[in-house]
Design a protein around this motif. Structure first.
Motif, PDB file in Angstrom:
ATOM      1  N   THR A  56      23.008  13.864  -6.556  1.00 32.01           N
ATOM      2  CA  THR A  56      22.636  12.483  -6.883  1.00 32.01           C
ATOM      3  C   THR A  56      23.344  11.519  -5.936  1.00 32.01           C
ATOM      4  OG1 THR A  56      24.358  12.079  -8.549  1.00 32.01           O
ATOM      5  CG2 THR A  56      22.314  13.078  -9.319  1.00 32.01           C
ATOM      6  N   ASN A  57      24.573  11.849  -5.541  1.00 26.23           N
ATOM      7  CA  ASN A  57      25.257  10.993  -4.566  1.00 26.23           C
ATOM      8  C   ASN A  57      24.474  10.926  -3.258  1.00 26.23           C
ATOM      9  OD1 ASN A  57      27.348  10.428  -6.323  1.00 26.23           O
ATOM     10  ND2 ASN A  57      28.709  11.999  -5.495  1.00 26.23           N
ATOM     11  N   ARG A  58      23.949  12.072  -2.816  1.00 22.96           N
ATOM     12  CA  ARG A  58      23.180  12.073  -1.566  1.00 22.96           C
ATOM     13  C   ARG A  58      21.882  11.290  -1.725  1.00 22.96           C
ATOM     14  NH1 ARG A  58      24.869  17.532  -1.210  1.00 22.96           N
ATOM     15  NH2 ARG A  58      22.836  18.133  -1.994  1.00 22.96           N
ATOM     16  N   LEU A  59      21.236  11.433  -2.882  1.00 24.02           N
ATOM     17  CA  LEU A  59      20.011  10.674  -3.110  1.00 24.02           C
ATOM     18  C   LEU A  59      20.289   9.171  -3.018  1.00 24.02           C
ATOM     19  CD1 LEU A  59      18.357  12.646  -6.085  1.00 24.02           C
ATOM     20  CD2 LEU A  59      17.993  12.938  -3.624  1.00 24.02           C
ATOM     21  N   SER A  60      21.438   8.744  -3.551  1.00 26.06           N
ATOM     22  CA  SER A  60      21.840   7.333  -3.449  1.00 26.06           C
ATOM     23  C   SER A  60      21.913   6.904  -1.988  1.00 26.06           C
ATOM     24  CB  SER A  60      23.235   7.113  -4.070  1.00 26.06           C
ATOM     25  OG  SER A  60      23.201   7.246  -5.461  1.00 26.06           O
ATOM     26  N   VAL A  61      22.465   7.784  -1.185  1.00 28.80           N
ATOM     27  CA  VAL A  61      22.615   7.477   0.237  1.00 28.80           C
ATOM     28  C   VAL A  61      21.243   7.373   0.910  1.00 28.80           C
ATOM     29  CG1 VAL A  61      23.468   8.370   2.445  1.00 28.80           C
ATOM     30  CG2 VAL A  61      24.924   8.454   0.411  1.00 28.80           C
ATOM     31  N   TYR A  62      20.350   8.347   0.623  1.00 24.04           N
ATOM     32  CA  TYR A  62      19.010   8.306   1.222  1.00 24.04           C
ATOM     33  C   TYR A  62      18.318   7.002   0.846  1.00 24.04           C
ATOM     34  CZ  TYR A  62      19.824  13.373   1.508  1.00 24.04           C
ATOM     35  OH  TYR A  62      20.361  14.614   1.741  1.00 24.04           O
ATOM     36  N   LEU A  63      18.488   6.604  -0.405  1.00 22.70           N
ATOM     37  CA  LEU A  63      17.838   5.391  -0.883  1.00 22.70           C
ATOM     38  C   LEU A  63      18.286   4.178  -0.057  1.00 22.70           C
ATOM     39  CD1 LEU A  63      16.073   3.893  -2.895  1.00 22.70           C
ATOM     40  CD2 LEU A  63      17.986   3.883  -4.508  1.00 22.70           C
ATOM     41  N   ARG A  64      19.592   4.102   0.230  1.00 21.73           N
ATOM     42  CA  ARG A  64      20.098   2.986   1.029  1.00 21.73           C
ATOM     43  C   ARG A  64      19.530   3.029   2.446  1.00 21.73           C
ATOM     44  NH1 ARG A  64      23.319   3.990  -2.424  1.00 21.73           N
ATOM     45  NH2 ARG A  64      24.431   2.476  -3.693  1.00 21.73           N
ATOM     46  N   CYS A  65      19.428   4.232   3.001  1.00 19.64           N
ATOM     47  CA  CYS A  65      18.878   4.374   4.357  1.00 19.64           C
ATOM     48  C   CYS A  65      17.428   3.898   4.380  1.00 19.64           C
ATOM     49  CB  CYS A  65      18.946   5.828   4.811  1.00 19.64           C
ATOM     50  SG  CYS A  65      20.634   6.453   4.899  1.00 19.64           S
ATOM     51  N   LEU A  66      16.654   4.292   3.368  1.00 17.13           N
ATOM     52  CA  LEU A  66      15.239   3.919   3.320  1.00 17.13           C
ATOM     53  C   LEU A  66      15.086   2.407   3.157  1.00 17.13           C
ATOM     54  CD1 LEU A  66      13.987   6.854   1.092  1.00 17.13           C
ATOM     55  CD2 LEU A  66      13.393   6.477   3.500  1.00 17.13           C
ATOM     56  N   THR A  67      15.961   1.801   2.364  1.00 15.36           N
ATOM     57  CA  THR A  67      15.920   0.350   2.178  1.00 15.36           C
ATOM     58  C   THR A  67      16.148  -0.343   3.520  1.00 15.36           C
ATOM     59  OG1 THR A  67      16.766   0.609  -0.062  1.00 15.36           O
ATOM     60  CG2 THR A  67      16.980  -1.578   0.917  1.00 15.36           C
ATOM     61  N   GLU A  68      17.084   0.194   4.280  1.00 14.83           N
ATOM     62  CA  GLU A  68      17.391  -0.327   5.608  1.00 14.83           C
ATOM     63  C   GLU A  68      16.181  -0.169   6.536  1.00 14.83           C
ATOM     64  OE1 GLU A  68      19.929  -1.849   6.741  1.00 14.83           O
ATOM     65  OE2 GLU A  68      20.145  -1.438   8.888  1.00 14.83           O
ATOM     66  N   LEU A  69      15.570   1.025   6.517  1.00 13.54           N
ATOM     67  CA  LEU A  69      14.408   1.291   7.369  1.00 13.54           C
ATOM     68  C   LEU A  69      13.250   0.372   7.011  1.00 13.54           C
ATOM     69  CD1 LEU A  69      14.367   5.194   7.543  1.00 13.54           C
ATOM     70  CD2 LEU A  69      14.869   3.596   9.406  1.00 13.54           C
ATOM     71  N   ASP A 100       6.879   4.907  -0.308  1.00 17.06           N
ATOM     72  CA  ASP A 100       6.628   5.870  -1.392  1.00 17.06           C
ATOM     73  C   ASP A 100       7.886   6.660  -1.745  1.00 17.06           C
ATOM     74  OD1 ASP A 100       4.069   5.052  -1.359  1.00 17.06           O
ATOM     75  OD2 ASP A 100       3.224   6.891  -0.501  1.00 17.06           O
ATOM     76  N   LEU A 101       8.571   7.121  -0.691  1.00 16.06           N
ATOM     77  CA  LEU A 101       9.755   7.940  -0.939  1.00 16.06           C
ATOM     78  C   LEU A 101      10.827   7.109  -1.642  1.00 16.06           C
ATOM     79  CD1 LEU A 101      11.156  10.612  -0.699  1.00 16.06           C
ATOM     80  CD2 LEU A 101      11.914   9.980   1.598  1.00 16.06           C
ATOM     81  N   LYS A 102      10.924   5.852  -1.210  1.00 17.00           N
ATOM     82  CA  LYS A 102      11.903   4.956  -1.835  1.00 17.00           C
ATOM     83  C   LYS A 102      11.587   4.804  -3.320  1.00 17.00           C
ATOM     84  CE  LYS A 102      13.478   0.393  -1.492  1.00 17.00           C
ATOM     85  NZ  LYS A 102      13.173  -0.968  -1.066  1.00 17.00           N
ATOM     86  N   ARG A 103      10.305   4.619  -3.621  1.00 20.12           N
ATOM     87  CA  ARG A 103       9.924   4.441  -5.026  1.00 20.12           C
ATOM     88  C   ARG A 103      10.244   5.707  -5.821  1.00 20.12           C
ATOM     89  NH1 ARG A 103       4.479   3.902  -4.764  1.00 20.12           N
ATOM     90  NH2 ARG A 103       4.274   5.951  -5.733  1.00 20.12           N
ATOM     91  N   HIS A 104       9.938   6.877  -5.201  1.00 18.44           N
ATOM     92  CA  HIS A 104      10.244   8.138  -5.878  1.00 18.44           C
ATOM     93  C   HIS A 104      11.736   8.298  -6.125  1.00 18.44           C
ATOM     94  CE1 HIS A 104       6.162   9.843  -4.690  1.00 18.44           C
ATOM     95  NE2 HIS A 104       6.260  10.035  -5.975  1.00 18.44           N
ATOM     96  N   LEU A 105      12.528   7.957  -5.105  1.00 22.82           N
ATOM     97  CA  LEU A 105      13.980   8.116  -5.263  1.00 22.82           C
ATOM     98  C   LEU A 105      14.505   7.200  -6.360  1.00 22.82           C
ATOM     99  CD1 LEU A 105      15.323   8.525  -1.615  1.00 22.82           C
ATOM    100  CD2 LEU A 105      15.336  10.215  -3.453  1.00 22.82           C
TER     101      LEU A 105
END
Lengths: 258, 258
Positions: A53-66, A111-116
């Motif tokens: 879940t910690n990694r998912l949090s990180v991916y979410l921040r990256c996607l928000t940035e992208l 889409d991925l952001k919404r899923h995460l």
């Protein structure tokens, strides 16, 4: 009473240590199995480690940035390169929750952001109550990061007459802790942040549990006894300082080797 | 400026994620090798992961607790049972730094404690400076846990005229940040804790680095550029909240399985 404090600290440190050991064991197990057969994609999330879940949090921040940069799609490789992550780990983590990737395209950012956000339970607004309106409680109440990720600091609670009725700089009201149960229900508070002295932490957590809160972020250096259906996450600041101390003593903490 | 903050948060989260990925990779590698041959005991600590130093911190707290209870010796098995740790991991971690165990006895509590304090660099008193005398800075200045482990909060620094010359509740003085370099030298400050707004974090960290500090604990949500010989450790509170959010959404975060 140094004996007490020491016991409390041990317990907190132990909780954190347990999380490390168990999560590592799980990941080692997973990694060891990976050579034999790839992990099966699973639609549900009925047994996911905290590190995941910690990694998912990180991916979410990256996607928000992208997304802010205007990107519509991203491959795991490019995500990994831009944010210094591990591409194989990204694919594995995401595959665990379903098939989000599209061959030749990678992932659709939005889409991925919404899923995460769905997976992390962030698709609804979560209300947070902070218990203890001292310096730490006030600092947390005004912490920008919480708001940006969709958490709403609904209220603070304290037992000091002078504090009750006041508010934090950003306008979070301070209520009487005696009314905790009432406000937890009224404001639908689902996460409590404990920022009270170690000596009163157990008494306070009992009130929090009695009020129906199931998730607690604990900054108090103390062992907390809670029912099985309540999740407590401890934040230990001393461990962070000690790893810096080690670095100063030896000049080298590995990032890529043990 | 939401764009900036978002970028800053991504960077912070990425740092934390990198630490996870790399440390995990290292531990997986080590674990995979373990079946082939046991790790060789080593006297020096020239390449140790942060997860290892975190565990050493935990062992140290357990030993302090045992000593307070009057225990003279402890086996890895009993240490593991009392504090819910992993006995094999304890033996492996300690063997890495030398041969501390005595056959048929286990470990001498006081000796092992002294060794661990040495390894962690806690055998000398480390002086800490807190940059930013807002709510968070003041809360950290009075945090009992730091003192108990031998860290001395020597001073706080701020640029607000009204704060300079004041002190925290426990008596930590607040100096003008313009005099940072002078006080870092005079008070031999070796660790800086950053508790400043994201917007000024880089400017402040430049001053900290220029003052000669090599270890930084960063609470500001921001990317910090520092020279290679400076170690920055970030504390991300949002990741902790998001793992609680996941728990609330799915009711189950694994502690012992993936």
């Amino acid at each position: 009473m140094p004996g007490r404090e020491s016991g409390a600290e041990v317990a907190m440190a132990r909780d954190i240590s347990m999380a490390f050991c168990y999560n590592l064991a799980a990941l080692v197990k997973q990694r060891n199995k990976a050579g034999v057969r790839p992990p099966k994609p699973r639609q549900n999330a009925d047994h996911v480690s905290e590190l995941t879940t910690n990694r998912l949090s990180v991916y979410l921040r990256c996607l928000t940035e992208l997304e802010a940069q205007g990107a519509r799609t991203v491959s795991s490789q490019s995500l990994a390169e831009q944010f210094h992550l591990n591409a194989a780990q990204i694919r594995k983590d995401l595959a665990y929750f379903g098939e989000f990737g599209v061959r030749g395209v990678g992932y659709y950012v939005r889409d991925l952001k919404r899923h995460l956000r769905q997976i992390l339970g962030l698709d609804r607004r979560l209300r947070v109550g902070i218990i203890g309106a001292g310096n730490l409680g006030l600092a947390l109440a005004d912490y920008q990061g919480f708001r940006q990720e969709g958490f709403e600091i609904a209220a603070m609670f304290d037992n000091q007459v002078g504090k009750v009725g006041q508010q934090s700089r950003s306008g979070v009201p301070i209520y009487d802790i005696a009314e905790l149960r009432k406000f937890v229900k009224r404001d639908a508070v689902s996460i409590a942040v404990l920022a009270v002295p170690a000596g009163s932490a157990q008494k306070v957590v009992d009130m929090v549990v009695a009020a129906g809160v199931k998730a607690i972020l604990n900054f108090s250096p103390g062992t907390l006894q809670v029912p099985d259906d309540v999740k407590v996450k401890g934040v230990d600041l001393t461990v962070s300082l000690e790893s810096l101390s080690f670095y100063l003593a030896h000049g080298d903490i590995a990032q890529d080797d043990d």
